[in-house]
Write a protein that holds these residues in place. Structure first.
Motif, mmCIF file in Angstrom:
data_model
loop_
_atom_site.group_PDB
_atom_site.id
_atom_site.type_symbol
_atom_site.label_atom_id
_atom_site.label_comp_id
_atom_site.label_asym_id
_atom_site.label_seq_id
_atom_site.Cartn_x
_atom_site.Cartn_y
_atom_site.Cartn_z
ATOM 1 N N ALA A 39 0.835 -1.207 0.000
ATOM 2 C CA ALA A 39 0.000 0.000 0.000
ATOM 3 C C ALA A 39 0.866 1.252 0.000
ATOM 4 O O ALA A 39 0.573 2.220 -0.712
ATOM 5 C CB ALA A 39 -0.930 -0.004 1.211
ATOM 6 N N ASP A 40 1.938 1.230 0.771
ATOM 7 C CA ASP A 40 2.854 2.373 0.817
ATOM 8 C C ASP A 40 3.480 2.613 -0.550
ATOM 9 O O ASP A 40 3.592 3.756 -1.008
ATOM 10 C CB ASP A 40 3.937 2.127 1.872
ATOM 11 C CG ASP A 40 4.838 3.323 2.059
ATOM 12 O OD1 ASP A 40 4.309 4.448 2.203
ATOM 13 O OD2 ASP A 40 6.079 3.138 2.076
ATOM 14 N N GLY A 41 3.857 1.521 -1.224
ATOM 15 C CA GLY A 41 4.442 1.657 -2.565
ATOM 16 C C GLY A 41 3.468 2.239 -3.569
ATOM 17 O O GLY A 41 3.823 3.133 -4.349
ATOM 18 N N PHE A 42 2.226 1.756 -3.552
ATOM 19 C CA PHE A 42 1.228 2.287 -4.478
ATOM 20 C C PHE A 42 0.896 3.745 -4.165
ATOM 21 O O PHE A 42 0.702 4.555 -5.076
ATOM 22 C CB PHE A 42 -0.044 1.437 -4.464
ATOM 23 C CG PHE A 42 0.119 0.111 -5.141
ATOM 24 C CD1 PHE A 42 0.577 0.020 -6.447
ATOM 25 C CD2 PHE A 42 -0.192 -1.064 -4.482
ATOM 26 C CE1 PHE A 42 0.732 -1.201 -7.076
ATOM 27 C CE2 PHE A 42 -0.045 -2.302 -5.094
ATOM 28 C CZ PHE A 42 0.423 -2.367 -6.398
ATOM 29 N N ALA A 43 0.819 4.089 -2.897
ATOM 30 C CA ALA A 43 0.536 5.477 -2.513
ATOM 31 C C ALA A 43 1.679 6.394 -2.950
ATOM 32 O O ALA A 43 1.443 7.506 -3.445
ATOM 33 C CB ALA A 43 0.313 5.584 -1.010
ATOM 34 N N SER A 44 2.901 5.920 -2.789
ATOM 35 C CA SER A 44 4.058 6.709 -3.233
ATOM 36 C C SER A 44 4.058 6.887 -4.745
ATOM 37 O O SER A 44 4.376 7.967 -5.251
ATOM 38 C CB SER A 44 5.356 6.032 -2.794
ATOM 39 O OG SER A 44 5.462 6.016 -1.396
ATOM 40 N N ALA A 45 3.698 5.818 -5.456
ATOM 41 C CA ALA A 45 3.626 5.907 -6.913
ATOM 42 C C ALA A 45 2.558 6.909 -7.343
ATOM 43 O O ALA A 45 2.779 7.714 -8.258
ATOM 44 C CB ALA A 45 3.340 4.531 -7.513
ATOM 45 N N ALA A 46 1.398 6.868 -6.686
ATOM 46 C CA ALA A 46 0.330 7.824 -7.011
ATOM 47 C C ALA A 46 0.796 9.242 -6.748
ATOM 48 O O ALA A 46 0.542 10.154 -7.551
ATOM 49 C CB ALA A 46 -0.924 7.515 -6.187
ATOM 50 N N ASN A 47 1.490 9.440 -5.648
ATOM 51 C CA ASN A 47 1.999 10.777 -5.323
ATOM 52 C C ASN A 47 3.028 11.229 -6.352
ATOM 53 O O ASN A 47 3.012 12.382 -6.791
ATOM 54 C CB ASN A 47 2.611 10.775 -3.914
ATOM 55 C CG ASN A 47 3.054 12.148 -3.483
ATOM 56 O OD1 ASN A 47 2.374 13.138 -3.744
ATOM 57 N ND2 ASN A 47 4.193 12.203 -2.827
ATOM 58 N N ILE A 52 3.623 14.903 -12.264
ATOM 59 C CA ILE A 52 3.989 14.975 -13.680
ATOM 60 C C ILE A 52 2.862 15.704 -14.406
ATOM 61 O O ILE A 52 1.687 15.362 -14.265
ATOM 62 C CB ILE A 52 4.195 13.555 -14.259
ATOM 63 C CG1 ILE A 52 5.305 12.829 -13.500
ATOM 64 C CG2 ILE A 52 4.508 13.630 -15.753
ATOM 65 C CD1 ILE A 52 5.446 11.362 -13.872
ATOM 66 N N ASN A 53 3.208 16.694 -15.196
ATOM 67 C CA ASN A 53 2.214 17.551 -15.844
ATOM 68 C C ASN A 53 1.306 16.812 -16.825
ATOM 69 O O ASN A 53 0.141 17.150 -16.963
ATOM 70 C CB ASN A 53 2.900 18.712 -16.578
ATOM 71 C CG ASN A 53 3.485 19.701 -15.608
ATOM 72 O OD1 ASN A 53 3.038 19.798 -14.463
ATOM 73 N ND2 ASN A 53 4.493 20.437 -16.050
ATOM 74 N N PHE A 54 1.806 15.835 -17.516
ATOM 75 C CA PHE A 54 1.004 15.165 -18.533
ATOM 76 C C PHE A 54 0.360 13.869 -18.027
ATOM 77 O O PHE A 54 -0.088 13.040 -18.816
ATOM 78 C CB PHE A 54 1.832 14.896 -19.802
ATOM 79 C CG PHE A 54 3.084 14.117 -19.548
ATOM 80 C CD1 PHE A 54 3.064 12.737 -19.537
ATOM 81 C CD2 PHE A 54 4.295 14.769 -19.325
ATOM 82 C CE1 PHE A 54 4.216 12.023 -19.305
ATOM 83 C CE2 PHE A 54 5.450 14.050 -19.098
ATOM 84 C CZ PHE A 54 5.418 12.675 -19.083
ATOM 85 N N THR A 55 0.280 13.700 -16.741
ATOM 86 C CA THR A 55 -0.316 12.495 -16.163
ATOM 87 C C THR A 55 -1.823 12.491 -16.360
ATOM 88 O O THR A 55 -2.486 13.501 -16.188
ATOM 89 C CB THR A 55 -0.026 12.425 -14.641
ATOM 90 O OG1 THR A 55 1.368 12.458 -14.451
ATOM 91 C CG2 THR A 55 -0.605 11.175 -14.034
ATOM 92 N N GLU A 56 -2.338 11.331 -16.706
ATOM 93 C CA GLU A 56 -3.784 11.175 -16.803
ATOM 94 C C GLU A 56 -4.329 10.866 -15.410
ATOM 95 O O GLU A 56 -3.784 10.041 -14.686
ATOM 96 C CB GLU A 56 -4.124 10.045 -17.778
ATOM 97 C CG GLU A 56 -3.701 10.368 -19.204
ATOM 98 C CD GLU A 56 -4.096 9.281 -20.171
ATOM 99 O OE1 GLU A 56 -5.113 8.610 -19.931
ATOM 100 O OE2 GLU A 56 -3.378 9.107 -21.162
#
Length: 111
Positions: A39-47, A52-56
């Motif tokens: 969960a920590d890894g996924f939360a960090s990835a989301a953050n 990133i400006n072009f992130t969907e």
């Protein structure tokens, strides 16, 4: 003695308190810990990708949904852990393992 052993179900089938905890308790704790790391890894990835400006936005949402699903799974495991810990503690407090040790010692002396 037999009545007490049967009353505590799964816990009585183990030879010692250590075996009980190693088999019934520690794997659940390990699973909860691993879910926390995931969960920590996924939360960090989301953050990270949110900066990133072009992130969907749906990608961030998907990662956060994974974090919430993991949290729900960890909560289910925590409930199971509470039940097993309660049963294990009651078994230890009841002296089931003391009775087993005394019975085994007597059987060895008789041999």
């Amino acid at each position: 003695m037999g009545e007490t052993v049967e009353k505590f179900g799964f816990a009585a089938k183990y030879k010692s308190v250590g075996e009980l905890f190693n088999t019934e308790i520690l794997p659940i704790i390990d699973s909860i810990s691993r879910l926390g790391v995931a969960a920590d890894g996924f939360a960090s990835a989301a953050n990270s990708i949110s900066h990133i400006n072009f992130t969907e936005q749906h990608e961030i949402k998907e990662l956060l949904e994974l974090v919430f699903e993991i949290r729900r799974s960890a909560e289910d495991l925590h409930c199971l852990l509470d039940k097993r810990l309660d049963a294990a503690i009651k078994t230890v407090e009841s002296g089931v393992y003391d009775i087993k040790n005394i019975k085994e010692a007597k059987e060895e002396q008789e041999k």
